[in-house]
Design a protein around this motif. Structure first.
Motif, PDB file in Angstrom:
ATOM      1  N   ALA A 134       4.295  -5.759  -9.909  1.00 51.03           N
ATOM      2  CA  ALA A 134       3.164  -6.039 -11.139  1.00 51.03           C
ATOM      3  C   ALA A 134       2.209  -4.819 -11.045  1.00 51.03           C
ATOM      4  N   VAL A 135       1.785  -4.623  -9.823  1.00 50.83           N
ATOM      5  CA  VAL A 135       0.749  -3.630  -9.673  1.00 50.83           C
ATOM      6  C   VAL A 135       1.268  -2.206 -10.020  1.00 50.83           C
ATOM      7  N   LEU A 136       2.680  -2.016  -9.489  1.00 46.15           N
ATOM      8  CA  LEU A 136       3.093  -0.591  -9.744  1.00 46.15           C
ATOM      9  C   LEU A 136       3.285  -0.318 -11.139  1.00 46.15           C
ATOM     10  N   LEU A 137       3.933  -1.514 -11.946  1.00 47.11           N
ATOM     11  CA  LEU A 137       4.076  -1.197 -13.316  1.00 47.11           C
ATOM     12  C   LEU A 137       2.690  -0.943 -14.081  1.00 47.11           C
ATOM     13  N   ALA A 158      11.507   1.706  -5.230  1.00 50.54           N
ATOM     14  CA  ALA A 158      12.146   0.640  -5.978  1.00 50.54           C
ATOM     15  C   ALA A 158      12.302  -0.317  -4.927  1.00 50.54           C
ATOM     16  N   PHE A 159      12.485   0.001  -3.420  1.00 51.10           N
ATOM     17  CA  PHE A 159      12.416  -1.262  -2.552  1.00 51.10           C
ATOM     18  C   PHE A 159      11.347  -1.987  -2.227  1.00 51.10           C
ATOM     19  N   ALA A 160       9.992  -1.321  -2.507  1.00 49.57           N
ATOM     20  CA  ALA A 160       8.770  -1.848  -2.233  1.00 49.57           C
ATOM     21  C   ALA A 160       8.998  -2.737  -3.437  1.00 49.57           C
ATOM     22  N   ALA A 161       9.188  -2.215  -4.503  1.00 47.53           N
ATOM     23  CA  ALA A 161       8.758  -3.149  -5.915  1.00 47.53           C
ATOM     24  C   ALA A 161       9.795  -4.566  -5.825  1.00 47.53           C
ATOM     25  N   ALA A 162      11.002  -4.375  -5.311  1.00 45.68           N
ATOM     26  CA  ALA A 162      11.781  -5.446  -4.994  1.00 45.68           C
ATOM     27  C   ALA A 162      11.441  -6.377  -4.085  1.00 45.68           C
ATOM     28  N   SER A 163      10.709  -6.006  -3.139  1.00 47.19           N
ATOM     29  CA  SER A 163       9.990  -6.829  -1.752  1.00 47.19           C
ATOM     30  C   SER A 163       9.157  -7.922  -2.460  1.00 47.19           C
ATOM     31  N   GLY A 176       0.896  -1.183   0.005  1.00 47.17           N
ATOM     32  CA  GLY A 176       0.005  -0.131  -0.006  1.00 47.17           C
ATOM     33  C   GLY A 176       0.808   1.342  -0.051  1.00 47.17           C
ATOM     34  N   LEU A 177       1.951   1.390   0.875  1.00 43.10           N
ATOM     35  CA  LEU A 177       2.748   2.643   0.933  1.00 43.10           C
ATOM     36  C   LEU A 177       3.411   2.701  -0.353  1.00 43.10           C
ATOM     37  N   SER A 178       3.815   1.749  -1.239  1.00 40.38           N
ATOM     38  CA  SER A 178       4.422   2.008  -2.409  1.00 40.38           C
ATOM     39  C   SER A 178       3.457   2.583  -3.529  1.00 40.38           C
ATOM     40  N   VAL A 179       2.108   2.366  -3.587  1.00 39.48           N
ATOM     41  CA  VAL A 179       1.337   3.103  -4.347  1.00 39.48           C
ATOM     42  C   VAL A 179       1.129   4.643  -3.796  1.00 39.48           C
ATOM     43  N   LEU A 180       1.065   4.894  -2.884  1.00 43.04           N
ATOM     44  CA  LEU A 180       1.158   6.153  -2.330  1.00 43.04           C
ATOM     45  C   LEU A 180       2.452   6.955  -2.993  1.00 43.04           C
ATOM     46  N   SER A 181       3.711   6.415  -2.561  1.00 50.39           N
ATOM     47  CA  SER A 181       5.020   6.819  -3.166  1.00 50.39           C
ATOM     48  C   SER A 181       4.934   6.926  -4.297  1.00 50.39           C
TER      49      SER A 181
END
Length: 469
Positions: free
Chosen positions: A177-180, A166-171, A137-142
């Motif tokens: 996939a959602v961020l992409l 970047a870190f959230a995407a790597a986690s 969730g936090l990565s969507v906001l960031s």
């Protein structure tokens, strides 16, 4: 004398505000860590052990990010409290950053938002959990801040948002996939919303995701000696089509002419994908992922060609079901044999503390909590869907509408990715549902502030037009 008194009062007011801000800076992160503090140890889930073990075992396993494993390893000496502190501070930082760009970041407003989220959503439970879910969730906001509001934050904060995304995407691959998907939607929508979606911001968002992919490859190479992506995607997808009946259909159609390992067991397959992968099933007898990966991949791909209609209908049904599954706490219980064994094997000192926790003793229940969390999550999702529909109807996308659209797309994308690949689970829904509640709170604060401002303006106009006696 009057000027000196005024100056003294102003100084006292600034000191009072500064003291209140300092107090809140300590209290709010603790509020988000309350479940872990009550438990006496960070909360654990079945998958936690797989992430912890990555540092020690030196090989890649399905769906367990080595980047997140390294992050957990850095907090081991603190019994993982360092990780929870970082998660709490990151949460406060990103929440107030969003509130700041919407001009609703006064101290009272920040406190109100954090308290409401802590009482009505899964957020404090995600912060208190040693799992990748808080970063979904936090990565969507960031990413939202990075793409749409990068020019409204300092260069230093923009760099921090880049690294965090970047870190959230790597986690976790599902988070990536959602961020992409969100970046792809921004690219497509720029044709109509060029002013709201700056190209520079989209480029920064895309580069952050590329950096996340590079980060994962680098930690995989460091820990395993292999420059490879985290394995297991086909195995997880296989488990979903198994419980939808596609695997049984494929085996019945092909076992007469193909020597598949699963053919002798096609009438005894478990009813669910979880039972197949993680229970005592034939999967263990056939070598688990190492022994079955090729066959599972072939069945997934070939069945997709053979039965596209069934794949599409079952995937759509799973995604729709996923949207309604938002309960807090799935998998956070006392029966975590794998995680317990990993901690006892590699971190015996932490194991002694873990064994005294309320979770380990079986004192943790989410039944009453979900009487609040589930209705709050579903109501928030319906509200942001309604706000998005209203914006589409009016063809007017202000900054609140853009936040609603981003949140709704993230929730829909998460439901599609997780349900289609792994099957619907409450855990997948709850890790993003809280941002819908946060978005609803931002919309409410902006609306309230706008109405209050309009009322103040009307009073000023009326007073100015009233003749003095």
């Amino acid at each position: 004398m009057r000027g000196q008194a005024t100056s003294t009062l102003a100084l006292r007011e600034r000191l009072r505000i500064s003291a209140a801000a300092s107090f809140a800076a300590v209290l709010l992160p603790l509020a988000l860590m309350l479940p872990a503090l009550w438990n006496g140890f960070p909360l654990l889930q079945y998958d936690t052990g797989g992430y912890i073990a990555r540092w020690y075992e030196g090989y890649l396993v399905p769906s367990r990010s080595t980047t997140f494993g390294l992050y957990l390893h850095l907090g081991e000496d603190s019994h993982f409290w360092l990780n929870l502190k970082l998660q709490a501070l990151a949460t406060i930082w990103i929440l107030q950053a969003v509130l700041r760009v919407y001009d609703v970041a006064r101290l009272a407003q920040i406190i109100t938002v954090v308290v409401v989220l802590a009482l009505t959503t899964a957020l404090p439970w995600l912060v208190s959990l040693l799992l990748t879910d808080i970063f979904a969730g936090l990565s969507v906001l960031s990413l939202f801040l990075l793409v749409l509001h990068g020019e409204r934050v300092s260069r230093l904060e923009r760099g921090a948002l880049f690294l965090f995304t970047a870190f959230a995407a790597a986690s976790h691959s599902a988070t990536l996939a959602v961020l992409l998907g969100l970046v792809g939607c921004a690219v497509l929508a720029r044709r109509w919303l060029a002013r709201a979606l700056p190209l520079k911001g989209i480029v920064h968002g895309g580069l952050a995701l590329l950096a996340g992919a590079a980060m994962l490859l680098a930690t995989n190479l460091m820990m395993s000696g292999r420059l490879a992506w985290t394995p297991g995607a086909y195995g997880i997808a296989f488990s979903r089509i198994l419980q939808d009946g596609i695997v049984a259909r494929y085996l019945n159609d092909h076992c007469a002419r193909e020597a598949l390992k699963l053919c002798p067991y096609r009438n005894d397959l478990p009813a669910t994908g979880d039972m197949f992968l993680w229970g005592k099933s034939v999967f263990n007898q056939l070598g688990r992922f190492e022994g079955m990966n090729d066959e599972m991949r072939d069945i997934v791909l070939r069945s997709l060609i053979a039965y596209p209609g069934q794949h599409l209908s079952t995937a759509a049904a799973a995604a729709i079901k996923q949207l309604t599954m938002v309960a807090t706490g799935e998998g956070v219980h006392s029966d975590l044999m794998h995680t317990h064994r990993i901690i006892e094997r590699y971190l015996p000192q932490q194991a002694l503390v873990m064994q005294t926790s309320r979770q380990h003793r079986g004192d943790l229940s989410f039944t009453e909590i979900n009487r609040i969390h589930v209705p709050a999550a579903l109501a928030s999702l319906l509200l942001i869907a309604a706000l998005t529909a209203y914006a589409l109807w009016r063809r007017t996308f202000d900054d609140i509408a853009l936040l609603c659209v981003t949140t709704l797309l993230a929730v829909l994308g998460n439901a599609a990715v997780c349900a289609v690949l792994s099957g619907p689970h409450d855990r997948y829904g709850s890790r993003l549902a809280w941002i819908a509640t946060f978005t609803a709170l931002v919309a409410f604060l902006r609306s309230y502030q706008a109405r209050a401002g309009a009322l103040d303006h009307a009073l000023l106009v009326r007073n100015a037009s009233t003749p003095s006696l």
